[in-house]
Write a protein that holds these residues in place. Structure first.
Motif, PDB file in Angstrom:
ATOM      1  N   ASP A   1       0.854  -1.186   0.000  1.00  0.00           N
ATOM      2  CA  ASP A   1       0.000   0.000   0.000  1.00  0.00           C
ATOM      3  C   ASP A   1       0.893   1.239   0.000  1.00  0.00           C
ATOM      4  N   PHE A   2       1.164   1.833   1.125  1.00  0.00           N
ATOM      5  CA  PHE A   2       2.027   3.007   1.181  1.00  0.00           C
ATOM      6  C   PHE A   2       3.484   2.571   1.296  1.00  0.00           C
ATOM      7  N   PRO A   3       4.368   3.062   0.454  1.00  0.00           N
ATOM      8  CA  PRO A   3       5.791   2.775   0.678  1.00  0.00           C
ATOM      9  C   PRO A   3       6.269   3.389   1.991  1.00  0.00           C
ATOM     10  N   MET A   4       5.782   4.592   2.296  1.00  0.00           N
ATOM     11  CA  MET A   4       6.161   5.286   3.516  1.00  0.00           C
ATOM     12  C   MET A   4       5.032   6.227   3.871  1.00  0.00           C
ATOM     13  N   ARG A   5       4.748   6.321   5.173  1.00  0.00           N
ATOM     14  CA  ARG A   5       3.729   7.267   5.620  1.00  0.00           C
ATOM     15  C   ARG A   5       4.187   7.874   6.936  1.00  0.00           C
ATOM     16  N   SER A   6       4.093   9.212   7.031  1.00  0.00           N
ATOM     17  CA  SER A   6       4.589   9.911   8.212  1.00  0.00           C
ATOM     18  C   SER A   6       3.515  10.803   8.808  1.00  0.00           C
ATOM     19  N   HIS A   7       3.227  10.562  10.077  1.00  0.00           N
ATOM     20  CA  HIS A   7       2.308  11.414  10.825  1.00  0.00           C
ATOM     21  C   HIS A   7       3.045  12.186  11.906  1.00  0.00           C
ATOM     22  N   GLY A   8       4.285  11.876  12.137  1.00  0.00           N
ATOM     23  CA  GLY A   8       5.049  12.531  13.187  1.00  0.00           C
ATOM     24  C   GLY A   8       5.635  13.848  12.714  1.00  0.00           C
ATOM     25  N   THR A   9       6.611  14.335  13.465  1.00  0.00           N
ATOM     26  CA  THR A   9       7.229  15.622  13.148  1.00  0.00           C
ATOM     27  C   THR A   9       8.750  15.512  13.131  1.00  0.00           C
ATOM     28  N   HIS A  10       9.343  16.395  12.348  1.00  0.00           N
ATOM     29  CA  HIS A  10      10.798  16.534  12.264  1.00  0.00           C
ATOM     30  C   HIS A  10      11.500  15.239  11.859  1.00  0.00           C
ATOM     31  N   HIS A  11      10.916  14.524  10.908  1.00  0.00           N
ATOM     32  CA  HIS A  11      11.547  13.309  10.398  1.00  0.00           C
ATOM     33  C   HIS A  11      12.408  13.636   9.190  1.00  0.00           C
ATOM     34  N   THR A  12      13.444  12.841   8.997  1.00  0.00           N
ATOM     35  CA  THR A  12      14.326  13.007   7.843  1.00  0.00           C
ATOM     36  C   THR A  12      14.174  11.783   6.948  1.00  0.00           C
ATOM     37  N   LEU A  13      13.910  12.032   5.668  1.00  0.00           N
ATOM     38  CA  LEU A  13      13.805  10.987   4.648  1.00  0.00           C
ATOM     39  C   LEU A  13      14.835  11.362   3.592  1.00  0.00           C
ATOM     40  N   ARG A  14      15.931  10.613   3.521  1.00  0.00           N
ATOM     41  CA  ARG A  14      17.042  11.056   2.687  1.00  0.00           C
ATOM     42  C   ARG A  14      17.627   9.869   1.912  1.00  0.00           C
ATOM     43  N   ASN A  15      18.022  10.169   0.672  1.00  0.00           N
ATOM     44  CA  ASN A  15      18.711   9.197  -0.180  1.00  0.00           C
ATOM     45  C   ASN A  15      17.904   7.903  -0.316  1.00  0.00           C
ATOM     46  N   LEU A  16      16.640   8.069  -0.705  1.00  0.00           N
ATOM     47  CA  LEU A  16      15.737   6.928  -0.858  1.00  0.00           C
ATOM     48  C   LEU A  16      15.457   6.666  -2.328  1.00  0.00           C
ATOM     49  N   TYR A  17      15.315   5.390  -2.658  1.00  0.00           N
ATOM     50  CA  TYR A  17      14.823   4.991  -3.964  1.00  0.00           C
ATOM     51  C   TYR A  17      13.560   4.192  -3.688  1.00  0.00           C
ATOM     52  N   ILE A  18      12.426   4.665  -4.206  1.00  0.00           N
ATOM     53  CA  ILE A  18      11.144   3.998  -4.002  1.00  0.00           C
ATOM     54  C   ILE A  18      10.577   3.635  -5.360  1.00  0.00           C
ATOM     55  N   ASP A  19      10.221   2.351  -5.531  1.00  0.00           N
ATOM     56  CA  ASP A  19       9.712   1.897  -6.820  1.00  0.00           C
ATOM     57  C   ASP A  19       8.713   0.761  -6.613  1.00  0.00           C
ATOM     58  N   GLY A  20       7.585   0.883  -7.258  1.00  0.00           N
ATOM     59  CA  GLY A  20       6.589  -0.182  -7.272  1.00  0.00           C
ATOM     60  C   GLY A  20       5.678  -0.172  -6.062  1.00  0.00           C
ATOM     61  N   CYS A  21       4.390  -0.194  -6.334  1.00  0.00           N
ATOM     62  CA  CYS A  21       3.389  -0.284  -5.282  1.00  0.00           C
ATOM     63  C   CYS A  21       2.181  -1.009  -5.871  1.00  0.00           C
ATOM     64  N   PHE A  22       1.700  -2.031  -5.163  1.00  0.00           N
ATOM     65  CA  PHE A  22       0.594  -2.830  -5.676  1.00  0.00           C
ATOM     66  C   PHE A  22      -0.746  -2.101  -5.613  1.00  0.00           C
ATOM     67  N   ASN A  23      -0.931  -1.230  -4.646  1.00  0.00           N
ATOM     68  CA  ASN A  23      -2.215  -0.539  -4.479  1.00  0.00           C
ATOM     69  C   ASN A  23      -2.049   0.937  -4.790  1.00  0.00           C
ATOM     70  N   LYS A  24      -2.472   1.321  -5.977  1.00  0.00           N
ATOM     71  CA  LYS A  24      -2.365   2.705  -6.436  1.00  0.00           C
ATOM     72  C   LYS A  24      -3.775   3.225  -6.681  1.00  0.00           C
ATOM     73  N   HIS A  25      -4.382   3.762  -5.622  1.00  0.00           N
ATOM     74  CA  HIS A  25      -5.754   4.259  -5.755  1.00  0.00           C
ATOM     75  C   HIS A  25      -5.933   5.439  -4.824  1.00  0.00           C
ATOM     76  N   GLY A  26      -7.127   5.996  -4.740  1.00  0.00           N
ATOM     77  CA  GLY A  26      -7.377   7.204  -3.969  1.00  0.00           C
ATOM     78  C   GLY A  26      -6.949   7.134  -2.518  1.00  0.00           C
ATOM     79  N   GLY A  27      -6.731   8.288  -1.920  1.00  0.00           N
ATOM     80  CA  GLY A  27      -6.377   8.354  -0.513  1.00  0.00           C
ATOM     81  C   GLY A  27      -4.887   8.261  -0.259  1.00  0.00           C
ATOM     82  N   CYS A  28      -4.087   8.707  -1.202  1.00  0.00           N
ATOM     83  CA  CYS A  28      -2.617   8.746  -1.071  1.00  0.00           C
ATOM     84  C   CYS A  28      -1.946   7.385  -1.188  1.00  0.00           C
ATOM     85  N   HIS A  29      -2.624   6.394  -1.619  1.00  0.00           N
ATOM     86  CA  HIS A  29      -2.041   5.053  -1.706  1.00  0.00           C
ATOM     87  C   HIS A  29      -1.070   4.955  -2.886  1.00  0.00           C
ATOM     88  N   GLY A  30       0.166   4.657  -2.565  1.00  0.00           N
ATOM     89  CA  GLY A  30       1.144   4.304  -3.590  1.00  0.00           C
ATOM     90  C   GLY A  30       1.558   5.392  -4.534  1.00  0.00           C
TER      91      GLY A  30
END
Length: 173
Positions: A143-172
């Motif tokens: 579904d979601f490769p990554m989902r963040s609800h917190g604060t002050h997170h660092t997401l760096r040097n990521l490669y994200i590819d492919g998601c099985f569920n690509k539909h409404g509501g931020c999925h994929g």
């Protein structure tokens, strides 16, 4: 402070994370190889999970997982991170291949290839803060490769590819 050998599953990784957290924090090293993520890996404050090699330390999300997060930074977790590894979904498409059938949203019910599977590869819960994921690949999420609800997170040097569920509501996407 802890080293996990290839072939281990989520319970062994969680046990090492918990031991390091009780010691006041530090690192858990995953040696090169494949790991079976068959339950949620729960990150703890002041603990880093580090792969020995980004491409050769591969955490496969077990195809039996259908809900929750594979890796979770829970509520009130802080100063914790994951480095230098690959997280890969273990699900198969309708042709039996380990990748989503559709590369992109095709505006149909087919975008939800794993209907009923809501596994998030990496999840940052509300009230988590100052955590990170760095130098990682996240491949073939359910579904979601990554989902963040917190604060002050660092997401760096990521490669994200492919998601099985690509539909409404931020999925994929």
């Amino acid at each position: 402070k802890e080293t996990i050998e290839a072939g281990a599953a989520s319970p062994a990784i969680n046990a090492a994370i918990n031991r390091v957290a009780k010691q006041g924090g530090g690192a858990v090293l995953l040696k090169k190889g494949v790991y079976n993520i068959n339950a949620k890996v729960r990150m703890k404050s002041t603990v880093a999970l580090i792969g020995e090699d980004r491409k050769e330390t591969v955490c496969i999300i077990n195809k039996g997982m259908t809900e929750g997060a594979a890796f979770e930074f829970g509520a009130n977790q802080s100063y914790s991170g994951i480095y230098r590894l690959t997280i890969k979904g273990g699900w198969l498409n309708k042709n039996g291949e380990n990748k989503p059938f559709y590369d992109w949203n095709v505006s149909s019910k087919e975008n939800n290839e794993l209907n009923g599977n809501g596994v998030i590869s990496v999840f940052f819960a509300r009230d988590s803060h100052d955590c990170w994921i760095d130098d990682m690949d996240i491949i073939n999420s359910a579904d979601f490769p990554m989902r963040s609800h917190g604060t002050h997170h660092t997401l760096r040097n990521l490669y994200i590819d492919g998601c099985f569920n690509k539909h409404g509501g931020c999925h994929g996407y």
